[in-house]
Scaffold this active site. Structure first.
Site, short mmCIF file in Angstrom:
data_model
loop_
_atom_site.label_atom_id
_atom_site.label_comp_id
_atom_site.label_asym_id
_atom_site.label_seq_id
_atom_site.Cartn_x
_atom_site.Cartn_y
_atom_site.Cartn_z
N GLY B 21 -49.39 -59.11 -11.32
CA GLY B 21 -48.57 -59.94 -10.53
C GLY B 21 -47.33 -60.49 -10.70
O GLY B 21 -46.96 -61.62 -10.13
N SER B 22 -46.77 -59.81 -11.71
CA SER B 22 -45.33 -60.34 -11.93
C SER B 22 -44.43 -60.21 -10.91
O SER B 22 -43.50 -60.92 -10.72
CB SER B 22 -44.77 -59.94 -13.50
OG SER B 22 -44.22 -58.48 -13.13
N ASN B 23 -44.35 -59.11 -10.26
CA ASN B 23 -43.54 -59.03 -9.04
C ASN B 23 -43.89 -60.16 -7.93
O ASN B 23 -43.06 -60.74 -7.28
CB ASN B 23 -43.64 -57.59 -8.42
CG ASN B 23 -42.59 -56.71 -9.17
OD1 ASN B 23 -41.26 -57.07 -9.13
ND2 ASN B 23 -42.92 -55.65 -9.54
N LEU B 102 -53.53 -45.78 -0.03
CA LEU B 102 -53.64 -46.28 1.19
C LEU B 102 -54.09 -45.22 2.35
O LEU B 102 -53.60 -43.94 2.09
CB LEU B 102 -52.16 -46.96 1.81
CG LEU B 102 -51.81 -48.01 0.91
CD1 LEU B 102 -50.57 -48.29 1.61
CD2 LEU B 102 -53.05 -49.20 0.75
N ASN B 116 -42.97 -51.05 -0.83
CA ASN B 116 -43.53 -50.78 -2.14
C ASN B 116 -42.44 -50.77 -3.08
O ASN B 116 -41.48 -50.28 -2.78
CB ASN B 116 -44.14 -49.46 -1.98
CG ASN B 116 -45.17 -49.06 -3.56
OD1 ASN B 116 -45.57 -50.03 -4.17
ND2 ASN B 116 -44.86 -47.95 -3.96
N HIS B 118 -41.72 -49.35 -7.05
CA HIS B 118 -41.98 -48.08 -7.84
C HIS B 118 -40.95 -48.16 -9.17
O HIS B 118 -39.85 -48.26 -8.93
CB HIS B 118 -42.01 -46.89 -7.18
CG HIS B 118 -42.34 -45.70 -7.95
ND1 HIS B 118 -43.85 -45.40 -8.29
CD2 HIS B 118 -41.89 -44.66 -8.70
CE1 HIS B 118 -44.03 -44.60 -9.04
NE2 HIS B 118 -42.63 -44.13 -9.53
N ASP B 154 -45.29 -42.85 -2.57
CA ASP B 154 -44.19 -43.03 -3.09
C ASP B 154 -42.85 -41.85 -2.43
O ASP B 154 -42.27 -41.62 -3.12
CB ASP B 154 -43.92 -42.74 -4.74
CG ASP B 154 -44.98 -43.53 -5.47
OD1 ASP B 154 -45.23 -44.77 -5.01
OD2 ASP B 154 -45.52 -43.13 -6.42
N GLU B 183 -37.12 -54.94 -11.26
CA GLU B 183 -37.86 -55.28 -10.24
C GLU B 183 -37.94 -56.59 -9.63
O GLU B 183 -37.91 -56.67 -8.44
CB GLU B 183 -39.33 -54.65 -10.74
CG GLU B 183 -39.50 -53.42 -11.16
CD GLU B 183 -40.83 -52.85 -11.40
OE1 GLU B 183 -41.84 -53.49 -10.53
OE2 GLU B 183 -41.17 -52.21 -12.33
#
Lengths: 220, 220
Positions: B21-23, B102, B116, B118, B154, B183
């Site tokens: 969960g760093s983003n 998904l 998203n 990537h 993606d 990111e």
């Protein structure tokens, strides 16, 4: 007084081009301005009316048009190119907008000694109309790639890449022009690295033996 | 004295995460530092032990673990996620290291409202282990891409991309770390653009209505 002078013979290039030859011009300029220690032995084209041939002649560089119609098989055509390149003692072949598929007959003898410049960040958008592909896909960054040539199109080990933004209103031509500016910087700097013997190929990775930024600053 | 104050309700986000969960943390930080006018309504995970859930709790954000084992079909699982997101009035869904395919059941209701991030310059290196793919291919530039999510992995319209160099000695971890820094800058800035209503989707192209550089400088 004794002054030591380092002399090395310039790298002998053969340039293959089919079109207007702006990347050829970038190489010529870099050589004439002393940024690139190379010599263009000849410019070869598959198109009699390629403007690249005019540019070469303007700078007293030998030109050869090899007519594809004179050769039944693609391999025979490439054999003819090979002989011409070898007759001129070409060490490294530069594809500068050469719009013709190569066969092993030319690729193998110049294995790791033939480079191509492509107007995308490979492996994205190989093949024709790379800029149009990029616009259609909607990427926000594109650029150009210089790579060694192998048997597959736009596939060989990558030497260097430069990025440019894709802007909202960009047409294919806008993007192509923006990439071309970077191509003209990148290609001569890569050839200079080859001339200096600073590249090593390790599988698919091309290692740069000295850390420098593209475009190269060359101290003389 | 009358002072005019511009008030707008923050964009309500739902974040889906499977890993550390760093983003997610980058989004939380941007909100807390006033760079991002949004509110995270909840963090959803398919992994009970995702560190993303711990981060959310540390910042008093609701967390929901939805156990894939409780659902036979992928569509049923996504229906459960959808209901949870809707119950929290989520306007935009952010996939921040969500490692599960998904279905249309979740993608369609959030058409043009799900993004998203990537770790490659898409369309290069989609799918798992993008950084490993980039190292193996030998590219000299990689980066990250934020895009709207569509039915294919993606693949959706690209909102923004940032580039990083790939260096000679890079391991997969080296490159991943270098990309991750970008990111963390890119994702909150893109969400802020969405919050400001500055993006327009035109086919596959995402247009930015005001020219600014990522990361955004927000004047308050």
């Amino acid at each position: 007084m004794f002054e030591q002078e380092q002399t090395s013979s310039p790298l002998i290039l053969g340039v293959l081009a089919s079109g207007r030859g702006s990347n050829l011009q970038a190489i010529i300029d870099a050589i004439e301005e002393g940024r690139l220690e190379a010599k263009i032995a000849l410019v070869l084209s598959n198109k009699a009316d390629a403007f690249a041939l005019v540019r070469a002649k303007n700078h007293y560089i030998s030109t050869v048009f090899v007519d594809p119609k004179q050769y039944e098989r693609r391999e025979d055509y490439d054999d003819a190119l090979l002989k011409t390149l070898q007759a001129h003692q070409v060490q490294v072949v530069v594809l500068a907008g050469y719009m013709r598929l190569l066969t092993e007959h030319l690729v193998k003898p110049f294995h790791n000694r033939m480079i191509n410049i492509h107007p995308s960040l490979l492996p994205a958008f190989p093949g024709l109309h790379a800029q149009r592909q990029a616009i259609a896909y909607g990427v926000k960054l594109s650029g150009c790639t210089v790579h060694f040539v192998d048997e597959k199109m736009d596939n060989g080990p990558i030497i260097a890449q430069t990025t440019v933004p894709v802007l909202d209103g960009d047409t294919e031509e806008d993007l192509a022009g923006r990439i071309l500016v970077e191509e003209h910087r990148l290609l001569p700097s890569v050839i200079q690295r080859i001339a200096e013997g600073k590249l090593r190929i390790d599988g698919r990775r091309v290692l740069h033996l000295e850390k420098t930024r593209f475009p190269l600053e060359i101290n003389r």
